[in-house]
Design an enzyme around this catalytic site. Structure first.
Site, short mmCIF file in Angstrom:
data_model
loop_
_atom_site.label_atom_id
_atom_site.label_comp_id
_atom_site.label_asym_id
_atom_site.label_seq_id
_atom_site.Cartn_x
_atom_site.Cartn_y
_atom_site.Cartn_z
N ASP A 101 49.81 7.98 0.87
CA ASP A 101 48.89 8.89 1.57
C ASP A 101 48.56 10.04 0.62
OD1 ASP A 101 47.37 10.28 3.39
OD2 ASP A 101 49.07 10.94 4.62
N ASP A 116 57.25 14.90 -9.12
CA ASP A 116 55.85 14.90 -9.51
C ASP A 116 55.64 13.68 -10.39
OD1 ASP A 116 53.32 15.23 -10.50
OD2 ASP A 116 53.62 17.27 -11.26
N PHE A 149 53.80 10.75 -1.39
CA PHE A 149 53.02 11.88 -0.88
C PHE A 149 53.35 12.07 0.60
CE2 PHE A 149 50.58 9.41 -3.99
CZ PHE A 149 50.44 10.33 -5.02
N CYS A 175 33.06 27.42 18.38
CA CYS A 175 33.05 26.19 17.57
C CYS A 175 33.42 25.03 18.47
CB CYS A 175 34.02 26.31 16.41
SG CYS A 175 34.20 24.78 15.45
N CYS A 200 25.76 26.82 10.55
CA CYS A 200 27.16 26.71 10.13
C CYS A 200 27.32 25.50 9.22
CB CYS A 200 28.05 26.57 11.36
SG CYS A 200 29.78 26.22 10.99
N CYS A 230 41.77 9.83 2.11
CA CYS A 230 40.80 10.80 2.61
C CYS A 230 39.59 10.89 1.69
CB CYS A 230 41.46 12.18 2.76
SG CYS A 230 42.14 12.84 1.23
#
Length: 443
Positions: free
Chosen positions: A373, A351, A303, A167, A85, A399
């Site tokens: 974020d 935006d 965000f 999973c 996987c 991230c």
């Protein structure tokens, strides 16, 4: 006529290698005959035999065949599907070694892209290692040769679905039902016209959105409804784009979660929410701590999504403005503010890659503090606009360590901020994803 290049044939025999270090995605790095080889499944300090999987001009790739001398960081696998996987890449590594790899990645990226080192490293934020994932998009495929419907994630390095029984990182409310879901779909008339299942959970409820490429017949609808009633799962259909999602059972379901005690945020199955509820709680608390909020503060949350940070911030300051580029999320955030009686939380659609903060009336009063974020692409386009607002403190939730490092370099070298603290948050254990948080203050 140009001569066609022939693909180099892979050696069939196993090759011995000493693993010198790890890449950011957790592959072992060896050097053979002056060429770098990235070896899937190997850890730093190990002696392995491996087989080549791809040959390139400047580097090669391989996969472990046998571990001759194991690293002290290697652990017994909990998941029988690891290596097949493509969902997890670090499950063979101890949790402590995973954290070390991720912090090393963040440190290296800050030096490489931003020429920066923080004044202080924050301890990693950690949470549950298993069954933590509450959001997922499961692939669905009827495989003629197997005579069954597969439900799950893609094979590693392949477009094909892996044949999974369960999973270990997906919340067990769904993680233990993959084969069961495959059997359910196999009984439908539309067994080969269901493309995916979107999974979204809150503390109490589980939503399954079946992406049906053709309208479902009444028999199929009833089978899905019966399955949901039998297992207390909320069932939705999606015959078209995201706007076509509608519930089959119950009639008016409503997912919700508490970003902190005393708050309730409602969301739809397709809305972006953090996959790891335990880390989300800790992340919000850490952001609030780093911002050092005062009752007089006016805060900008860029965000902002559904208001995951905005509404906890609103409970502590004079006013907060959440800005989001998705019209649907703005509407949901506004409803969440009303639901929680937070009149000092304002949500705006903008935006900022197209328009400027200074052009909006709500931004012209300025802000004392800013929370960012952004998506994986980062916030590079808005950094100058944020600096122009005169905010003394910025907390950046990331991230992607590469874009955080790039943006950090810009804030420090171009706009006069200092990188005070940063650290990782283990939002996705057993994967190479690196989530982090950073505090910047004006010089």
């Amino acid at each position: 006529m140009a001569r066609r290049k022939h693909k180099q044939r892979l050696p069939s025999e196993s090759v011995q290698a000493e693993i010198e270090s790890l890449s950011h995605d957790g592959r072992g790095i060896a050097r053979l005959d002056g060429k770098t080889v990235f070896i899937d499944g190997a850890l730093a300090g190990e002696s392995v035999s491996f087989k080549y999987t791809r040959l390139h001009k400047k580097y090669d790739e391989g996969r472990v065949d046998t571990i001759e001398v194991a690293s002290a960081d290697r652990v017994t696998l909990k998941c029988q599907h690891f290596g097949i996987c493509g969902g997890c890449s670090l499950m063979h590594m101890s949790p402590e070694a995973q954290l070390s790899l991720k912090q090393g990645t963040l440190k290296e990226q800050l030096l490489h892209f931003g020429q920066l080192t923080p004044e202080q490293w924050l301890p990693p934020l950690t949470g549950p290692l298993w069954g933590y994932r509450r959001k997922a998009r499961l692939g669905v495929r009827y495989v003629t040769k197997k005579g069954k419907v597969l439900v799950g994630f893609r094979e590693k390095g392949s477009p094909y679905l892996a044949e999974l029984s369960q999973c270990e990182v997906l919340d067990p409310r769904v993680g233990l039902r993959l084969e069961e879901l495959g059997s359910l779909i196999a009984e439908l008339e539309a067994y080969n016209r269901i493309a995916q299942i979107e999974v979204a959970m809150d503390d109490s409820n589980t939503a399954l959105v079946f992406r049906n490429m053709d309208p479902l017949c009444e028999t199929d609808r009833q089978k899905l409804i019966h399955y949901g009633q039998q297992h207390d799962l909320w069932i939705y259909q999606q015959p078209g784009g995201p706007d076509s999602v509608s519930p089959l059972w119950p009639e008016q379901p409503q997912l919700h979660y508490a970003p902190e005690e005393g708050l309730r945020l409602e969301f739809a199955p397709g809305d972006f929410t953090q996959v790891n509820a335990g880390i989300n709680h800790k992340m919000i608390a850490k952001a609030i701590e780093l911002l050092a909020l005062q009752p007089s503060d006016r805060v900008l949350d860029l965000f902002c999504g559904l208001g995951n940070f905005t509404l906890p911030l609103a409970r502590r300051v004079t006013s907060v403005v959440g800005v989001e580029g998705d019209k649907s999320l703005v509407a949901h955030a506004q409803r969440n503010a009303r639901l929680n009686g937070l009149e000092n939380a304002e949500f705006e659609l903008a935006d900022l890659t197209v328009t400027q903060l200074k052009d909006y009336a709500w931004a012209q009063q300025g802000f004392t503090k800013v929370l960012l974020d952004p998506p994986r692409s980062g916030a590079f386009e808005v950094l100058g606009q944020i600096a122009a607002l005169g905010a003394e403190t910025i907390v950046y939730v990331s991230c992607n360590p590469a874009t955080l490092a790039r943006d950090a370099g810009e804030l420090v070298n171009q706009y006069g901020y200092k990188l005070i603290q940063t650290g990782i948050m283990d939002m996705f254990p057993h994967t190479s994803h690196v989530e982090s948080i950073a505090l910047f203050q004006k010089n």
